[in-house]
Design a protein around this motif. Structure first.
Motif, short mmCIF file in Angstrom:
data_model
loop_
_atom_site.label_atom_id
_atom_site.label_comp_id
_atom_site.label_asym_id
_atom_site.label_seq_id
_atom_site.Cartn_x
_atom_site.Cartn_y
_atom_site.Cartn_z
N GLY A 153 37.92 -37.66 136.28
CA GLY A 153 39.25 -37.06 136.26
C GLY A 153 40.29 -37.84 135.50
N THR A 154 40.07 -39.15 135.41
CA THR A 154 41.06 -39.92 134.65
C THR A 154 40.97 -39.59 133.16
N ASN A 156 39.30 -36.41 132.23
CA ASN A 156 39.19 -34.95 132.16
C ASN A 156 40.41 -34.28 132.80
N ARG A 157 41.31 -33.77 131.98
CA ARG A 157 42.57 -33.22 132.50
C ARG A 157 42.34 -32.00 133.40
N ASP A 158 41.34 -31.16 133.09
CA ASP A 158 41.13 -29.94 133.89
C ASP A 158 40.79 -30.29 135.33
N LEU A 160 41.42 -33.03 136.90
CA LEU A 160 42.57 -33.65 137.55
C LEU A 160 43.63 -32.61 137.88
N ASP A 161 43.86 -31.65 136.99
CA ASP A 161 44.86 -30.63 137.25
C ASP A 161 44.49 -29.77 138.46
N ARG A 162 43.19 -29.43 138.55
CA ARG A 162 42.75 -28.65 139.71
C ARG A 162 42.99 -29.42 141.00
N CYS A 164 45.16 -31.74 141.51
CA CYS A 164 46.60 -31.85 141.77
C CYS A 164 47.19 -30.57 142.34
N GLN A 165 46.61 -29.42 141.94
CA GLN A 165 47.08 -28.16 142.55
C GLN A 165 46.78 -28.14 144.04
N ASP A 207 48.56 -42.76 139.93
CA ASP A 207 48.89 -41.54 139.20
C ASP A 207 49.52 -40.50 140.14
N ARG A 211 53.19 -38.63 140.22
CA ARG A 211 53.33 -37.16 140.17
C ARG A 211 54.00 -36.59 141.40
#
Ligand SMILES: *Cc1c(COP(=O)(O)O)cnc(C)c1O
Length: 252
Positions: A153-154, A156-158, A160-162, A164-165, A207, A211
């Motif tokens: 995840g550090t 791979n943005r996808d 990490l974004d999932r 974070c949602q 991180d 956020r």
């Protein structure tokens, strides 16, 4: 030497190793809580550890904890940590038993716990007691399956974004209080091999703290008998130690 004396000696040795590892990293050993993992062990051994000054105990199964806790003489003066996977059908019971759930590993489980905390409160108008939780994350990917998937995840943005949602929705639940992250490192012969796992958990925490600055991210639950010193060097605030205190388990 009797069992209680052996446990007291083991606890002193573990505390020493935590302090030495903390010193190597320039950390205050008082910032690290030893959670003694008592799964499979009888209540007498919990009391022996309490007599040796331990205040925090980890269990991995709700049913076992529900049976054991009432039999621990010193139960009211210690904190109980759930460290094992929690099934949603046991969430109600867990919400009433534990002071900190380390193993919150899905949004659905978070919603179930939140619902039960509300139901357990005296009236709909009363704000329920908030249950402290850690988000369990699966840093190492394929090696172990429980926890939010943040493998890579550090980078791979996808992924990490999932994650974070889900985090945003969990933080919005009124009856849970997120305090940080937990991970279980893969089993390896040389603890140095899992240092990157612990480091990535800390970086993920940093991180998330930037956020979601409104939440508390102070706790990092990482490190077991085989690797707690490396975890302390990498920033652990809670180490979960079983075998180094109580010896090998017959089953787990
Ligand atoms: C059993 C267990 C521990 C303790 O492991 P030891 O190797 O006995 O120190 C720590 N964390 C979790 C999640 C466990 O299930």
């Amino acid at each position: 030497m009797d069992r209680a004396a052996a446990i007291a000696g083991n606890i002193a040795a573990v505390r020493d190793r935590i302090a030495t590892a903390a010193a190597r990293a320039g950390r205050d050993p008082a910032a690290i809580t030893l959670v003694a993992v008592t799964k499979t062990h009888p209540p007498e051994l919990v009391d022996a550890a309490i007599a040796a000054g331990v205040h925090d105990f980890g269990e991995n199964r709700v049913a076992e904890a529900a049976e054991k806790i009432p039999l621990v003489a010193g139960r009211d003066n210690v904190r109980w940590h759930l460290i094992g996977h929690l099934q949603r059908n046991k969430a109600r019971k867990a919400a009433g038993l534990f002071d900190l759930v380390h193993s919150l590993d899905s949004l659905r489980l978070a919603e179930a716990l939140d619902r039960y905390m509300h139901e357990n409160s005296t009236s709909p108008d009363v704000v329920p007691r908030r249950l402290p939780v850690l988000l369990q994350v699966n840093i190492a990917g394929e090696v172990q399956k429980e926890g939010f998937d943040v493998a890579g995840g550090t980078q791979n943005r996808d992924v990490l974004d999932r994650f974070c949602q889900d985090v945003a929705r969990i933080l919005a639940l009124g009856a849970l209080e997120v305090r940080g992250l937990m991970t279980i490192a893969p089993y390896v012969a040389d603890a140095e091999e899992v240092r990157p796992v612990f480091r990535q958990l800390r970086e993920l925490r940093d991180d998330l703290a930037s956020r979601f600055p409104g939440a508390s991210w102070s706790e990092l639950s990482m490190g077991m008998t085989g690797d707690f010193e490396v975890a302390v060097e990498e920033g652990a605030t809670l180490v979960r130690v079983g075998r180094a205190i109580f010896g090998e388990r017959r089953n787990s």
